[in-house]
Scaffold this motif. Structure first.
Motif: not given
Ligand code: UD1
Length: 379
Positions: A332-346
């Motif tokens: 998140e710090r280095r590339m502004g990325w974090r997961t957006k989808r939930s376990l239910a989405d999966i």
């Protein structure tokens, strides 16, 4: 527009990443030997990315795209073959523009198999990476994203696991990933100009929400999520839960499951960061930072999809650990990325794929190009 070479791009993670890159406007060249991937996956990726017209290059080779050069080119080839790699770098890119970056997915990944066939793992995973690096040297490409794995951390009680945790793999598969990481660090230190990201995946699962592409393991799945999907589809009688006596809240193993589309987008971000910033070696965990037990996953799958999954708790699987969760803050710090989808989405997306394709890509037209030529020929 960047031209990106995806080794192993017809596999599970490669095909989803291919779609993300095409949707971001890049050109993609895939080299894959189809040992654990399907040309049909990429035909479907072309459809999802709405690439309008099609052109066949050769029986084992096709390209799809609007006009020339093709937006997506698929070459059947082996990453251990300098000739195949040269072809991918020279011809695959359409001839007039070279490869700007490589995403290296090609490799073997079954832990149990690696213990029985260690030389095969060292050959494909390590020799394959050496050949790829040599080819990148010949063709003046110094940007690389490598598919690494949380398996490097071995069995650890540390929760969550930061990138700085000691690397202590416990099987040949893990040793080969550690060896390639080490080799890439040596290469980056020896020659200026390298831009390398080592992405350590936790547990990638799920599928594209369209249900058109997803995970299609050869034979009996080793991993929980594809196995659970096959139980839901009636291909397997019941799920065996490996251990009910782990030191976790419900006694079953806890993992960091991330949606494959989040993972694919993580690759897109890593590429952008490498290209925008000065040369560097970036090492990042890709995970959600959340732990879920086997039974959490079973219950979420049942609730999301209105199904009942038969399961039985059996002995622990040798080599497993109680819990593995990413410290995901550096990504998140280095590339502004974090997961957006939930376990239910999966669970919803994984089931959309499995229920629409109970036999995976089998039964589809696996001949590269053939149906495409019939659909929309381009001279
Ligand atoms: C496994 C590999 C890991 C690899 C990763 C790739 C092992 C020991 N580890 O991780 O090196 O990087 O896959 O995705 O093989 N489970 C069941 N029943 C099943 C299958 C799994 O209960 O039929 C449990 C496991 O005990 C574990 C969890 O489900 O608690 C997840 O297992 P799995 O999907 O195989 O992933 P990992 O073991 O985390």
């Amino acid at each position: 527009m960047t031209t990106v070479l995806l080794t192993g791009g017809a596999g599970f993670i490669g095909s989803h990443t291919c779609l993300v890159l095409l949707e971001a406007g890049h050109r993609v060249v895939v080299i894959d030997d189809f040992s654990n991937g399907s040309p049909e996956a990429l035909r479907r990726v072309s459809e999802l990315a709405r690439l309008g017209s099609w052109r066949q290059l050769a029986p084992e080779q096709w390209a799809a795209g609007e006009g020339q050069p093709a937006r997506l080119t698929l070459l059947k080839g082996d990453v251990r073959s300098p000739q195949d790699l040269d072809r991918a770098f020279e011809d695959g890119g359409g001839g007039d523009s070279g490869i700007d970056a490589v995403l290296h997915f090609a490799g073997l990944k079954a832990v149990g198999e690696s213990m029985g066939q260690p030389l095969r793992y060292w050959d494909v995973n390590v020799v394959g990476a050496v050949r790829l690096l040599e080819a990148m040297g010949r063709h003046g490409c110094q940007t690389l994203v490598f598919s690494s794995s949380a398996t490097l951390y071995g069995i650890t009680d540390r929760v969550p696991i930061p990138e700085t945790a000691p690397l202590q793999p416990i099987n040949p598969y893990g040793y080969t990933k550690a060896a390639v990481e080490r080799m890439l660090a040596d290469v980056a230190a020896s020659t200026p100009g390298w831009r390398i990201a080592l992405l350590r995946y936790f547990n990638p699962v799920g599928a594209h929400p369209s249900g058109r592409i997803g995970e299609d393991p050869n034979g009996r799945p080793n991993n929980l999520f594809p196995f659970l999907c096959q139980v839901a589809a009636g291909r397997r009688q019941q799920l065996e839960v490996f251990g009910g006596d782990w030191p976790t809240p419900d006694g079953t193993g806890v993992r960091d499951y991330l949606h494959v589309m989040d993972l694919a987008e993580g690759h897109g971000r890593a590429l952008e960061v490498l290209q925008a910033e000065p040369p560097q070696l970036l090492t990042l965990n890709l995970g959600s930072g959340c732990g879920h037990s086997v039974l959490d996953l079973v219950r979420s799958f049942e609730a999301t999809n209105g199904l009942t999954l038969p399961y039985a708790v059996v002995d622990r699987r040798p080599g497993d650990s109680a819990i593995s969760v990413a410290d995901h803050r550096e990504a998140e710090r280095r590339m502004g990325w974090r997961t957006k989808r939930s376990l239910a989405d999966i669970c919803r997306d994984g089931w959309a794929w499995q229920s629409a394709n109970p036999e995976g890509y089998r039964g589809s037209d696996r001949q590269p190009g053939r149906s495409l030529i019939q659909a929309q020929p381009v001279s």
